[in-house]
Design a protein around this motif. Structure first.
Motif, PDB file in Angstrom:
ATOM      1  N   UNK A  55       0.836  -1.202   0.000  1.00 27.19           N
ATOM      2  CA  UNK A  55       0.000   0.000   0.000  1.00 27.19           C
ATOM      3  C   UNK A  55       0.874   1.257   0.000  1.00 27.19           C
ATOM      4  N   UNK A  56       1.900   1.263   0.864  1.00 23.68           N
ATOM      5  CA  UNK A  56       2.806   2.426   0.924  1.00 23.68           C
ATOM      6  C   UNK A  56       3.537   2.601  -0.403  1.00 23.68           C
ATOM      7  N   UNK A  57       3.950   1.491  -1.003  1.00 26.04           N
ATOM      8  CA  UNK A  57       4.658   1.588  -2.289  1.00 26.04           C
ATOM      9  C   UNK A  57       3.723   2.080  -3.393  1.00 26.04           C
ATOM     10  N   UNK A  58       2.470   1.661  -3.317  1.00 26.97           N
ATOM     11  CA  UNK A  58       1.492   2.135  -4.309  1.00 26.97           C
ATOM     12  C   UNK A  58       1.313   3.646  -4.182  1.00 26.97           C
ATOM     13  N   UNK A  59       1.180   4.123  -2.938  1.00 23.29           N
ATOM     14  CA  UNK A  59       1.023   5.570  -2.728  1.00 23.29           C
ATOM     15  C   UNK A  59       2.213   6.327  -3.331  1.00 23.29           C
ATOM     16  N   UNK A  60       3.413   5.817  -3.061  1.00 20.36           N
ATOM     17  CA  UNK A  60       4.613   6.484  -3.589  1.00 20.36           C
ATOM     18  C   UNK A  60       4.619   6.456  -5.117  1.00 20.36           C
ATOM     19  N   UNK A  61       4.181   5.339  -5.694  1.00 19.28           N
ATOM     20  CA  UNK A  61       4.203   5.177  -7.154  1.00 19.28           C
ATOM     21  C   UNK A  61       3.240   6.141  -7.856  1.00 19.28           C
ATOM     22  N   UNK A  62       2.096   6.396  -7.222  1.00 13.45           N
ATOM     23  CA  UNK A  62       1.133   7.302  -7.876  1.00 13.45           C
ATOM     24  C   UNK A  62       1.405   8.765  -7.510  1.00 13.45           C
ATOM     25  N   UNK A  63       2.550   9.013  -6.888  1.00 12.31           N
ATOM     26  CA  UNK A  63       2.982  10.404  -6.669  1.00 12.31           C
ATOM     27  C   UNK A  63       2.401  11.052  -5.425  1.00 12.31           C
ATOM     28  N   UNK A  64       1.944  10.257  -4.459  1.00 16.27           N
ATOM     29  CA  UNK A  64       1.392  10.858  -3.240  1.00 16.27           C
ATOM     30  C   UNK A  64       2.471  11.642  -2.497  1.00 16.27           C
ATOM     31  N   UNK A  65       2.027  12.744  -1.889  1.00 20.11           N
ATOM     32  CA  UNK A  65       2.936  13.543  -1.042  1.00 20.11           C
ATOM     33  C   UNK A  65       2.159  14.050   0.158  1.00 20.11           C
ATOM     34  N   UNK A  66       2.819  14.102   1.303  1.00 16.10           N
ATOM     35  CA  UNK A  66       2.140  14.664   2.477  1.00 16.10           C
ATOM     36  C   UNK A  66       1.925  16.160   2.265  1.00 16.10           C
ATOM     37  N   UNK A  67       0.742  16.623   2.636  1.00 14.18           N
ATOM     38  CA  UNK A  67       0.418  18.045   2.494  1.00 14.18           C
ATOM     39  C   UNK A  67       0.869  18.845   3.709  1.00 14.18           C
ATOM     40  N   UNK A  68       1.205  18.138   4.784  1.00 18.67           N
ATOM     41  CA  UNK A  68       1.597  18.812   6.037  1.00 18.67           C
ATOM     42  C   UNK A  68       2.857  18.143   6.585  1.00 18.67           C
ATOM     43  N   UNK A  69       3.582  18.836   7.477  1.00 12.97           N
ATOM     44  CA  UNK A  69       4.748  18.185   8.101  1.00 12.97           C
ATOM     45  C   UNK A  69       4.314  16.873   8.771  1.00 12.97           C
ATOM     46  N   UNK A  70       5.039  15.804   8.484  1.00  9.79           N
ATOM     47  CA  UNK A  70       4.642  14.467   8.963  1.00  9.79           C
ATOM     48  C   UNK A  70       5.838  13.755   9.587  1.00  9.79           C
TER      49      UNK A  70
END
Ligand code: F3S
Length: 421
Positions: free
Chosen positions: A59-74
């Protein structure tokens, strides 16, 4: 739900697939909880870092692959192991590989590589009243109760989606009225002020409080003196493990509860419970379940992660002594605190006593089976609680000082407590 134009665009996929997916999930959560709107969050604590299986990694790798980025400091929570010293810890290589994949994906999303369950001791401190999205029960309880920031108990991976969207639906503990105490616990006359000179009393009371309160918001009155940040850290972790507490109030100590009147709406009719010495005695009995030999294989400190102040205490209690040959002594801390302790010369003194210091990892992931460990002593109420149902070894609970003395002597050393009846 009423949405702003920007929130509608996020839902419609105009700002990318990842934000669309995140908003859709959060929208459903909002509908389920009758939320009227979304609110902006200013910070996220990401607890999807301990390896629980391939689906989580994918799931985390999928998020990274589709270009997800945190919108806030995380900030990132503790992971399963020390990423540099995992072989010494006797962790499986498969866990290390999975952890590295989790690390790579989460950092690609823009998370800060702090890997700790005490982000508030590593520079991540939201302000009073700020809305945030956190997972990890002790962090949630700490930020809500001690800092006065506002978060629900977002279980991983929901906090990831909140961090990516930058918004959460307005429900639960984000609403000020829901943060009021619906019950009050008071200490009986047999619990006297002088008993608070025994530091382990805070954890014992926390466990008792959490067990009686469950997942409600309650206040506790009559803690007679100021608590240190580390005592509040322990208190938060313990109430969130014996109960499902996301927010508690210590009247006269935590910021939303300067007085009874400030935090309880209907004082005359509020449910009130009194606890006494017998409750504290029973709690300690539950914590400590020594095996027949009384031998301690491991002293485990740092649940939640150790602070600089706690390292100073350990150094003081050891003096010129060392850990005895029969016992392992492990301390878990954040890489931030590790570096500060290292640069201050404190870490060298700690290691010279025979103590092993680990970063990143969670105490609960200690590979008991690879070490053959039967009994563990700790000053952590949370770890002592989970020893029964998760790690499956005999826990012995004691103060930090008692843990150090036990490590020096090679047998359990505990002072007689006023609540032992
Ligand atoms: Fe931290 Fe793990 Fe304890 S995440 S609070 S060391 S259970």
């Amino acid at each position: 739900m009423t949405l702003t134009d920007y929130q509608k665009e996020l839902l419609d996929g105009k700002h990318g697939e990842a934000r669309e997916m995140a908003m859709k999930c959060l929208y459903d959560i909002g509908l389920y909880n009758n939320a009227e709107k979304f609110i902006e969050i200013l910070y996220c604590h990401d607890d999807s870092t301990v390896y629980f299986g391939e689906a989580q990694v994918l799931f985390a790798e999928h998020l990274a692959k589709i270009g997800a980025e945190f919108a806030v400091p995380t900030s990132t929570n503790a992971c399963a192991l020390d990423m540099k010293r995992w072989e010494y810890q006797r962790h499986e290589i498969s866990w290390m590989t999975a952890t590295r994949r989790i690390e790579a994906s989460h950092l690609k999303l823009g998370a800060a590589a702090c890997f700790t369950c005490t982000p508030y001791q590593a520079g991540f401190v939201p302000a009073f009243g700020q809305d945030i999205a956190c997972a990890e029960s002790s962090v949630i309880a700490y930020y809500n109760s001690v800092v006065g920031a506002r978060t629900n108990r977002y279980g991983g991976p929901l906090e990831l989606l909140a961090g990516i969207a930058g918004f959460v639906p307005y429900f639960g503990l984000h609403i000020p009225e829901n943060r009021k105490a619906t019950g009050l616990m008071i200490l009986g006359d047999d619990i006297t002020e002088d008993m608070f000179n025994e530091p382990s009393i805070f954890n014992i009371i926390a466990y008792t409080f959490g067990k009686k309160v469950g997942d409600r918001v309650w206040a506790l009155e009559q803690i007679p003196k100021a608590m240190t940040m580390d005592q509040l850290k322990q208190f938060s972790a313990t109430v969130a493990s014996s109960g499902g507490i996301a927010l508690y109030h210590l009247i006269g100590i935590t910021p939303e509860a300067p007085t009874r009147e400030a935090i309880i709406n209907d004082i005359k009719n509020v449910e009130t419970v009194t606890i006494g010495l017998k409750d504290l005695y029973e709690t300690e009995q539950e914590f400590s379940n020594m095996n027949e030999t009384g031998q301690i294989d491991l002293i485990s400190l740092g649940c939640p992660h150790f602070s600089f102040a706690e390292f100073m205490e350990v150094d003081k209690y050891f003096g010129d002594n060392k850990v005895c040959a029969k016992t392992e002594f492990w301390v878990f801390t954040s890489r931030t605190t590790y570096k500060v302790a290292h640069d201050s010369g404190l870490l060298d003194r700690i290691k010279a006593k025979g103590i092993k210091v680990f970063v990143d990892g969670c105490t609960m992931e200690y590979p008991t089976h690879n070490w053959g460990t039967k009994s563990i002593m700790t000053n952590s109420g949370k770890f002592a609680t989970y020893c029964f149902n998760k790690v499956g070894v005999h826990p012995v609970f004691g103060s930090l000082e008692e843990c150090v003395k036990t490590a020096i002597e090679g047998k359990v050393i505990k002072r007689r407590k006023p609540w032992w009846i």
